[in-house]
Write an enzyme that holds these catalytic residues in place. Sequence first.
Site, PDB file in Angstrom:
ATOM      1  N   HIS A 144       0.843  -1.194   0.000  1.00  0.00           N
ATOM      2  CA  HIS A 144       0.000   0.000   0.000  1.00  0.00           C
ATOM      3  C   HIS A 144       0.875   1.239   0.000  1.00  0.00           C
ATOM      4  O   HIS A 144       1.919   1.255   0.649  1.00  0.00           O
ATOM      5  CB  HIS A 144      -0.914   0.012   1.232  1.00  0.00           C
ATOM      6  N   ASP A 186      -7.895  -5.745   0.183  1.00  0.00           N
ATOM      7  CA  ASP A 186      -8.361  -6.659  -0.865  1.00  0.00           C
ATOM      8  C   ASP A 186      -7.928  -8.111  -0.650  1.00  0.00           C
ATOM      9  O   ASP A 186      -8.377  -8.997  -1.363  1.00  0.00           O
ATOM     10  CB  ASP A 186      -7.832  -6.184  -2.240  1.00  0.00           C
TER      11      ASP A 186
HETATM   12  N1  CMC Z   1       4.101  -7.711  -4.734  1.00  0.00           N
HETATM   13  C1  CMC Z   1       5.436  -7.681  -4.940  1.00  0.00           C
HETATM   14  N2  CMC Z   1       6.189  -6.579  -4.820  1.00  0.00           N
HETATM   15  C2  CMC Z   1       5.553  -5.452  -4.476  1.00  0.00           C
HETATM   16  C3  CMC Z   1       4.171  -5.400  -4.236  1.00  0.00           C
HETATM   17  C4  CMC Z   1       3.437  -6.594  -4.386  1.00  0.00           C
HETATM   18  N3  CMC Z   1       2.126  -6.608  -4.165  1.00  0.00           N
HETATM   19  N4  CMC Z   1       3.808  -4.133  -3.925  1.00  0.00           N
HETATM   20  C5  CMC Z   1       4.945  -3.416  -3.968  1.00  0.00           C
HETATM   21  N5  CMC Z   1       5.995  -4.203  -4.289  1.00  0.00           N
HETATM   22  C6  CMC Z   1       7.396  -3.815  -4.384  1.00  0.00           C
HETATM   23  C7  CMC Z   1       7.672  -3.005  -5.654  1.00  0.00           C
HETATM   24  O1  CMC Z   1       8.024  -3.863  -6.721  1.00  0.00           O
HETATM   25  C8  CMC Z   1       8.809  -2.116  -5.207  1.00  0.00           C
HETATM   26  O2  CMC Z   1       9.964  -2.918  -5.163  1.00  0.00           O
HETATM   27  P1  CMC Z   1      11.423  -2.289  -5.545  1.00  0.00           P
HETATM   28  O3  CMC Z   1      11.688  -1.258  -4.482  1.00  0.00           O
HETATM   29  O4  CMC Z   1      12.342  -3.438  -5.515  1.00  0.00           O
HETATM   30  O5  CMC Z   1      11.269  -1.683  -6.909  1.00  0.00           O
HETATM   31  C9  CMC Z   1       8.457  -1.790  -3.751  1.00  0.00           C
HETATM   32  O6  CMC Z   1       7.666  -2.914  -3.298  1.00  0.00           O
HETATM   33  C10 CMC Z   1       7.672  -0.501  -3.560  1.00  0.00           C
HETATM   34  O7  CMC Z   1       6.464  -0.612  -4.305  1.00  0.00           O
HETATM   35  P2  CMC Z   1       5.830   0.525  -5.171  1.00  0.00           P
HETATM   36  O8  CMC Z   1       5.346  -0.085  -6.455  1.00  0.00           O
HETATM   37  O9  CMC Z   1       6.723   1.709  -5.250  1.00  0.00           O
HETATM   38  O10 CMC Z   1       4.589   0.905  -4.282  1.00  0.00           O
HETATM   39  P3  CMC Z   1       3.395   1.853  -4.678  1.00  0.00           P
HETATM   40  O11 CMC Z   1       3.065   2.640  -3.485  1.00  0.00           O
HETATM   41  O12 CMC Z   1       3.692   2.611  -5.929  1.00  0.00           O
HETATM   42  O13 CMC Z   1       2.225   0.819  -5.042  1.00  0.00           O
HETATM   43  C11 CMC Z   1       0.434  -0.713  -4.795  1.00  0.00           C
HETATM   44  C12 CMC Z   1       1.225   0.432  -4.157  1.00  0.00           C
HETATM   45  C13 CMC Z   1      -0.760  -1.011  -3.898  1.00  0.00           C
HETATM   46  C14 CMC Z   1      -0.063  -0.306  -6.171  1.00  0.00           C
HETATM   47  C15 CMC Z   1       1.368  -1.960  -4.901  1.00  0.00           C
HETATM   48  O14 CMC Z   1       1.777  -2.342  -3.611  1.00  0.00           O
HETATM   49  C16 CMC Z   1       0.693  -3.128  -5.615  1.00  0.00           C
HETATM   50  O15 CMC Z   1       0.730  -3.193  -6.839  1.00  0.00           O
HETATM   51  N6  CMC Z   1       0.052  -4.068  -4.850  1.00  0.00           N
HETATM   52  C17 CMC Z   1      -0.681  -5.151  -5.466  1.00  0.00           C
HETATM   53  C18 CMC Z   1      -2.049  -4.676  -5.922  1.00  0.00           C
HETATM   54  C19 CMC Z   1      -2.991  -4.445  -4.759  1.00  0.00           C
HETATM   55  O16 CMC Z   1      -3.142  -5.256  -3.867  1.00  0.00           O
HETATM   56  N7  CMC Z   1      -3.709  -3.294  -4.796  1.00  0.00           N
HETATM   57  C20 CMC Z   1      -4.696  -2.928  -3.791  1.00  0.00           C
HETATM   58  C21 CMC Z   1      -4.262  -1.737  -2.975  1.00  0.00           C
HETATM   59  S1  CMC Z   1      -5.247  -1.479  -1.475  1.00  0.00           S
HETATM   60  C22 CMC Z   1      -6.834  -1.126  -2.006  1.00  0.00           C
HETATM   61  C23 CMC Z   1      -6.946   0.062  -2.888  1.00  0.00           C
HETATM   62  O17 CMC Z   1      -6.507   1.150  -2.558  1.00  0.00           O
HETATM   63  O18 CMC Z   1      -7.506  -0.101  -3.960  1.00  0.00           O
END
Ligand code: CMC
Length: 442
Positions: free
Chosen positions: A319, A376
């Site tokens: 998140h 989720d």
């Molecule tokens: N699985 C594997 N790696 C992850 C995940 C994941 N679910 N989420 C983040 N990371 C890694 C990402 O690859 C990055 O790694 P590195 O530093 O090596 O490049 C690091 O963690 C930081 O992640 P980020 O992509 O910069 O984080 P963000 O804040 O941009 O994205 C997110 C947040 C929710 C989009 C992401 O965590 C994600 O894609 N999660 C899976 C989808 C999900 O469950 N979404 C629902 C969110 S909660 C309900 C809502 O708000 O809708």
Amino acid sequence: MGAGNEKEARVNSAKLTLNIAGVEKTIDFPVIVGSENEVAIDIRDLRAKTGVIALDPSFGNTGSCTSAITYIDGDAGILRYRGIPIEQLGEHSSFVETSYLLINGRLPNKFELGEYSRKLTMHSLIHEDMKHFFDGYPSTAHPMAILSAMVCSLSSFYPEALDATNTELFDITATRLLSKVRTIAAFSYKKSIGQPVMYPRNDLSYCANLLQMMFATPCEPHEPDEEVVKIVNLLLILHADHEQNCSTSTVRVVGSGQANLFASVAAGICALWGPRHGGANQEVIGMLAKIQANGGDVNKFLSLVKDKSSTVKLMGFGHRVYKNFDPRALLIKKAADSALRKLGKPDPLLDVAKRLEEAALKDSYFIDRKLYPNVDFYSGIIYRALGFPTNMFTVLFALGRLPGWIAQWKEMNEDPTTRIARPRQIYTGNVAQDYVPIDSRV
Ligand code: CMC
């Protein structure tokens, strides 16, 4: 972007010394302090004072507004609506009461709650002409496509609502939207399975009516179980607002151009659909089912997630704001356990989910990146147990988020300082060049 509710915030000032291209300047900027002591430097005048802009793609460090609706402390795992902890609302409130709280800023008294519920009951029918719209979709249509189109279409039946600046019409427009969205969601489900639509029933509560429209048929009534109604209320309350997330920011951005409430919310529904946002609940079930079908080896799946050459993510984890735990996930996990027990429907996917969570929480990849289960991760398990098909999960998220979108749109719209949302950019394309006639090109 425009700001709101600054009357609620304390304003100090900060001196920032910037050295841009060898020229040093010390400039005063207002510092805004929120009621929970969050601090922001107000850079609205940065360009006017220095000639430079702030660049923050994905808005990871940018506040788009001040807001008095929802408070999140991502490090402490705190979520409060209008100051009330989500845990207390989940235990004591109903979705209808929580909607009132979010939209009107305080809990209703008995009379106000009765009137509010009565109005939601009286506005549940959609125009009979709209019913025919459903016939135009293929039976394979995703219900989110239908939901967003139908919500936008509501504006064609209530043309008076097109004037977003007419605040006198807000209550009736918001009531119509909150009430009819349930009917639209249930109709789109009925369409997808080829059953006749079921009309709303005025003797049922908001959530019971949704279940009735989803699961009754003309041949067989559906009297929703009280426990099931309670669980649906809890799930919708937990989704009801989450401050400036992707879909809510979309609602505000669209609304800042003075688009009407139906159109702004339809845009929010589209934004929610993506798998990084509300679409994740559907993806989680697909992921768990795949792990189970491949023998249930959660560590093998996690290896794939950690492999940077793969694009596989652990859906339902991570998140932008929560870096400790997501309080909604804790409540939903507890609810999933008791719901499955009460309904007598054990789900092997719950076991896969628990093993996956346990393994991820012990793994340094997830620990180092502060990745925890989000809202989720377990919600789909409950929706499945209640009989909702997977492609309706994000629709249920949208139903839950509706009061938040409406409250945020209202706050933005009532704020006299709101301007149209219009981010800037840093251009990285070609510098000026002349047009070359086609015969002279190589
Ligand atoms: N699985 C594997 N790696 C992850 C995940 C994941 N679910 N989420 C983040 N990371 C890694 C990402 O690859 C990055 O790694 P590195 O530093 O090596 O490049 C690091 O963690 C930081 O992640 P980020 O992509 O910069 O984080 P963000 O804040 O941009 O994205 C997110 C947040 C929710 C989009 C992401 O965590 C994600 O894609 N999660 C899976 C989808 C999900 O469950 N979404 C629902 C969110 S909660 C309900 C809502 O708000 O809708």
